[in-house]
Design a protein around this motif. Structure first.
Motif, PDB file in Angstrom:
ATOM      1  N   GLU A  55      -2.141  -7.709   5.354  1.00  0.00           N
ATOM      2  CA  GLU A  55      -2.276  -9.009   4.702  1.00  0.00           C
ATOM      3  C   GLU A  55      -1.438 -10.048   5.442  1.00  0.00           C
ATOM      4  O   GLU A  55      -0.288  -9.789   5.808  1.00  0.00           O
ATOM      5  CB  GLU A  55      -1.802  -8.886   3.252  1.00  0.00           C
ATOM      6  CG  GLU A  55      -1.994 -10.133   2.418  1.00  0.00           C
ATOM      7  CD  GLU A  55      -1.469  -9.965   1.000  1.00  0.00           C
ATOM      8  OE1 GLU A  55      -2.121 -10.451   0.057  1.00  0.00           O
ATOM      9  OE2 GLU A  55      -0.387  -9.348   0.845  1.00  0.00           O
ATOM     10  N   SER A  56      -2.004 -11.230   5.646  1.00  0.00           N
ATOM     11  CA  SER A  56      -1.264 -12.334   6.249  1.00  0.00           C
ATOM     12  C   SER A  56      -0.802 -13.286   5.153  1.00  0.00           C
ATOM     13  O   SER A  56      -1.217 -13.199   3.997  1.00  0.00           O
ATOM     14  CB  SER A  56      -2.139 -13.095   7.249  1.00  0.00           C
ATOM     15  OG  SER A  56      -3.071 -13.935   6.571  1.00  0.00           O
ATOM     16  N   SER A 105      -4.318 -11.914  15.738  1.00  0.00           N
ATOM     17  CA  SER A 105      -3.807 -11.792  14.379  1.00  0.00           C
ATOM     18  C   SER A 105      -2.718 -10.727  14.366  1.00  0.00           C
ATOM     19  O   SER A 105      -3.000  -9.541  14.528  1.00  0.00           O
ATOM     20  CB  SER A 105      -4.942 -11.413  13.423  1.00  0.00           C
ATOM     21  OG  SER A 105      -4.422 -11.060  12.161  1.00  0.00           O
ATOM     22  N   TRP A 106      -1.489 -11.169  14.187  1.00  0.00           N
ATOM     23  CA  TRP A 106      -0.351 -10.243  14.156  1.00  0.00           C
ATOM     24  C   TRP A 106      -0.592  -9.115  13.149  1.00  0.00           C
ATOM     25  O   TRP A 106      -0.444  -7.933  13.489  1.00  0.00           O
ATOM     26  CB  TRP A 106       0.903 -11.043  13.836  1.00  0.00           C
ATOM     27  CG  TRP A 106       2.232 -10.353  13.974  1.00  0.00           C
ATOM     28  CD1 TRP A 106       2.484  -9.012  14.028  1.00  0.00           C
ATOM     29  CD2 TRP A 106       3.517 -10.989  14.077  1.00  0.00           C
ATOM     30  NE1 TRP A 106       3.837  -8.776  14.141  1.00  0.00           N
ATOM     31  CE2 TRP A 106       4.494  -9.978  14.167  1.00  0.00           C
ATOM     32  CE3 TRP A 106       3.917 -12.322  14.077  1.00  0.00           C
ATOM     33  CZ2 TRP A 106       5.861 -10.264  14.259  1.00  0.00           C
ATOM     34  CZ3 TRP A 106       5.266 -12.602  14.176  1.00  0.00           C
ATOM     35  CH2 TRP A 106       6.237 -11.575  14.267  1.00  0.00           C
ATOM     36  N   GLN A 151       2.318 -10.737   5.827  1.00  0.00           N
ATOM     37  CA  GLN A 151       2.975 -10.979   4.551  1.00  0.00           C
ATOM     38  C   GLN A 151       4.195 -10.074   4.366  1.00  0.00           C
ATOM     39  O   GLN A 151       5.178 -10.466   3.729  1.00  0.00           O
ATOM     40  CB  GLN A 151       1.984 -10.766   3.402  1.00  0.00           C
ATOM     41  CG  GLN A 151       2.550 -10.979   2.007  1.00  0.00           C
ATOM     42  CD  GLN A 151       3.020 -12.407   1.753  1.00  0.00           C
ATOM     43  OE1 GLN A 151       2.526 -13.342   2.382  1.00  0.00           O
ATOM     44  NE2 GLN A 151       3.964 -12.572   0.826  1.00  0.00           N
ATOM     45  N   ALA A 152       4.156  -8.897   4.958  1.00  0.00           N
ATOM     46  CA  ALA A 152       5.294  -7.983   4.864  1.00  0.00           C
ATOM     47  C   ALA A 152       6.560  -8.609   5.425  1.00  0.00           C
ATOM     48  O   ALA A 152       7.672  -8.337   4.937  1.00  0.00           O
ATOM     49  CB  ALA A 152       4.987  -6.678   5.597  1.00  0.00           C
ATOM     50  N   LEU A 153       6.430  -9.469   6.451  1.00  0.00           N
ATOM     51  CA  LEU A 153       7.600 -10.132   7.017  1.00  0.00           C
ATOM     52  C   LEU A 153       7.996 -11.361   6.205  1.00  0.00           C
ATOM     53  O   LEU A 153       9.164 -11.782   6.242  1.00  0.00           O
ATOM     54  CB  LEU A 153       7.343 -10.512   8.476  1.00  0.00           C
ATOM     55  CG  LEU A 153       7.142  -9.331   9.429  1.00  0.00           C
ATOM     56  CD1 LEU A 153       6.934  -9.827  10.860  1.00  0.00           C
ATOM     57  CD2 LEU A 153       8.319  -8.365   9.366  1.00  0.00           C
ATOM     58  N   GLN A 154       7.050 -11.931   5.479  1.00  0.00           N
ATOM     59  CA  GLN A 154       7.409 -13.034   4.586  1.00  0.00           C
ATOM     60  C   GLN A 154       8.312 -12.536   3.459  1.00  0.00           C
ATOM     61  O   GLN A 154       9.167 -13.277   2.968  1.00  0.00           O
ATOM     62  CB  GLN A 154       6.152 -13.697   4.018  1.00  0.00           C
ATOM     63  CG  GLN A 154       6.425 -14.895   3.116  1.00  0.00           C
ATOM     64  CD  GLN A 154       7.311 -15.924   3.782  1.00  0.00           C
ATOM     65  OE1 GLN A 154       7.166 -16.222   4.969  1.00  0.00           O
ATOM     66  NE2 GLN A 154       8.245 -16.486   3.021  1.00  0.00           N
ATOM     67  N   GLY A 203       2.639 -26.201  -2.073  1.00  0.00           N
ATOM     68  CA  GLY A 203       1.344 -25.546  -2.203  1.00  0.00           C
ATOM     69  C   GLY A 203       0.364 -26.013  -1.154  1.00  0.00           C
ATOM     70  O   GLY A 203       0.397 -27.167  -0.717  1.00  0.00           O
ATOM     71  N   GLY A 204      -0.485 -25.090  -0.704  1.00  0.00           N
ATOM     72  CA  GLY A 204      -1.541 -25.446   0.232  1.00  0.00           C
ATOM     73  C   GLY A 204      -1.242 -25.155   1.673  1.00  0.00           C
ATOM     74  O   GLY A 204      -2.156 -25.091   2.489  1.00  0.00           O
ATOM     75  N   GLN A 205       0.026 -24.991   2.025  1.00  0.00           N
ATOM     76  CA  GLN A 205       0.408 -24.648   3.391  1.00  0.00           C
ATOM     77  C   GLN A 205       1.160 -23.323   3.340  1.00  0.00           C
ATOM     78  O   GLN A 205       2.267 -23.249   2.806  1.00  0.00           O
ATOM     79  CB  GLN A 205       1.295 -25.722   4.008  1.00  0.00           C
ATOM     80  CG  GLN A 205       0.605 -27.051   4.260  1.00  0.00           C
ATOM     81  CD  GLN A 205       1.566 -28.052   4.879  1.00  0.00           C
ATOM     82  OE1 GLN A 205       2.381 -28.658   4.208  1.00  0.00           O
ATOM     83  NE2 GLN A 205       1.454 -28.215   6.192  1.00  0.00           N
ATOM     84  N   ALA A 206       0.562 -22.287   3.885  1.00  0.00           N
ATOM     85  CA  ALA A 206       1.179 -20.960   3.815  1.00  0.00           C
ATOM     86  C   ALA A 206       2.516 -20.954   4.536  1.00  0.00           C
ATOM     87  O   ALA A 206       2.652 -21.580   5.591  1.00  0.00           O
ATOM     88  CB  ALA A 206       0.247 -19.918   4.443  1.00  0.00           C
ATOM     89  N   PRO A 207       3.518 -20.281   3.955  1.00  0.00           N
ATOM     90  CA  PRO A 207       3.498 -19.457   2.739  1.00  0.00           C
ATOM     91  C   PRO A 207       3.878 -20.200   1.463  1.00  0.00           C
ATOM     92  O   PRO A 207       4.233 -19.574   0.474  1.00  0.00           O
ATOM     93  CB  PRO A 207       4.530 -18.378   3.064  1.00  0.00           C
ATOM     94  CG  PRO A 207       5.565 -19.113   3.866  1.00  0.00           C
ATOM     95  CD  PRO A 207       4.803 -20.114   4.686  1.00  0.00           C
TER      96      PRO A 207
END
Length: 378
Positions: A55-56, A105-106, A151-154, A203-207
């Motif tokens: 997951e990104s 894609s990392w 997402q794991a690194l986030q 909101g709207g800009q990840a993360p």
């Protein structure tokens, strides 16, 4: 070109027009010029959870908050380039492309962001794409990071955490080891000032981490250090055998003084450029290195005025300054329009906008472009 082919390849084409008469225009590109097209993995690949992909941050955010996507859309399918990459290459051939810039894609090749889980299906996908491009005499230009952090690194803080530079270096090492025999053009980061905004966003800009005026600057610091470390890694370990180049792509709209004869507006337009292109360019391209002096001065002063014991803008050590400067073989520039700039207060406190201290406007007579930017047409 068939509609399906058009759908399968989302192309970003930047066209530059010169204000020259028809008699002055040379309709031939110079020798060595490469005409190319560009995409970003999240925007075109789809297959967001297929074949072991992780997951990104964009996957996570738009699944948690579908209302933040345009009309509820996301990148789950996108242009379906994961399945239609051969059609994409055919489109490139038909468009007489010399080069294709795409991003990896990392989380597709490292689902957790780390080397504990290397996804062979993801490795194979990019091998197949690179090989097919070369078979058709199209040069691959590879972007390592185009705003799709695993997402794991986030969960450990993402880019504001300086340890992210360690993870990025090991990710880059894997890319060099795997694809460097064929890829000769590497871009570490695309538009870091843009994805840093995801750490100053409600909101709207990840993360979508609301650390305005803090998280974005911490991201700048980590990214500059990470880029320099990857350049040194390539220069010290891979350049002699792989004979490639490592650069970075920055974005910068041009800034013109609202009143061309006003010294304060001239100062404002220069400050806008220093906070924009200069935020990364000064550290990497100038002999002095470090942040642009105007950034250092203003953010330090604003931080003190806010009652903070330290500046919100991180401080490079002298060793980092010397290590980071000159670490680029080339620069990519993405630009979308021109702003008319004057001095003025805007933005929340704290924020990048408030620190910059300028107001940007557009001439209503200018043409509105596809990205929502405006352009001056003579």
């Amino acid at each position: 070109m068939a509609p399906a082919e058009m759908l399968s390849l989302c192309l970003l084409v930047v066209l530059a027009a010169a204000s020259a008469s028809a008699q002055e225009i040379n309709n031939r590109f110079p020798d060595g010029f490469m005409l190319g097209y560009a995409t970003a993995a999240y925007q075109v690949e789809g297959a967001w959870n297929e074949d072991g992909k992780g997951e990104s941050i964009w996957d996570h955010m738009l699944h948690e908050h579908p209302e933040w996507g345009w009309n509820g859309q996301n990148g789950d399918v996108a242009c379906d380039s994961y399945h239609k990459y051969a059609d994409d290459v055919e489109c490139l051939v038909n468009a007489s492309a010399d080069a294709y810039r795409f991003s990896i894609s990392w989380p597709r090749i490292l689902p957790t962001g780390d080397l504990d889980n290397i996804n062979q299906a993801g490795i194979d996908y990019y091998n197949n794409l690179i090989n097919l491009l070369l078979a058709n005499n199209i040069e691959p230009l590879v972007t390592m990071y185009h705003w799709d952090l695993p997402q794991a690194l986030q969960y450990i803080g993402g880019w504001p955490n300086p340890i992210m530079a360690d993870y990025f270096v090991e990710y880059a090492r894997l890319l060099f080891d795997t694809y460097g025999d064929r890829v000769k053009w590497w871009i570490t980061f695309n538009e870091p000032s843009v994805f840093a905004g995801g750490y100053a966003s409600t909101g709207g800009q990840a993360p979508a981490q609301n650390a305005v005026g803090i998280g974005d600057y911490l991201t700048y610091y980590t990214v500059i250090n990470a880029h320099a470390r990857v350049w040194h890694l390539y220069n010290d370990t891979y350049r002699a055998t792989q004979q490639g180049y490592v650069g970075i792509t920055l974005n910068s709209d041009w800034a013109e003084p609202l009143n061309a004869s006003s010294p304060t507006d001239q100062e404002a337009s220069e400050r806008s450029l220093q906070f924009g292109l200069g935020a990364f360019g000064h550290a990497l391209f100038t002999a002095e290195g470090d942040w642009p002096p105007v950034m250092r001065e203003r953010i330090d002063a604003n931080s003190a005025a806010e009652g903070r014991p330290r500046s919100r803008l991180p401080t490079f050590t002298q060793q980092e300054i010397e290590y980071n400067r000159g670490t680029t073989d080339f620069i990519g520039i993405n630009t979308y329009g021109t702003g008319l700039v004057t001095l003025g207060e805007t933005g929340s406190i704290p924020s990048f906008a408030h620190d910059q201290g300028v107001i940007v406007s557009r001439d209503p007579s200018w043409v509105v472009g596809a990205s929502g930017y405006v352009y001056h047409v003579n």
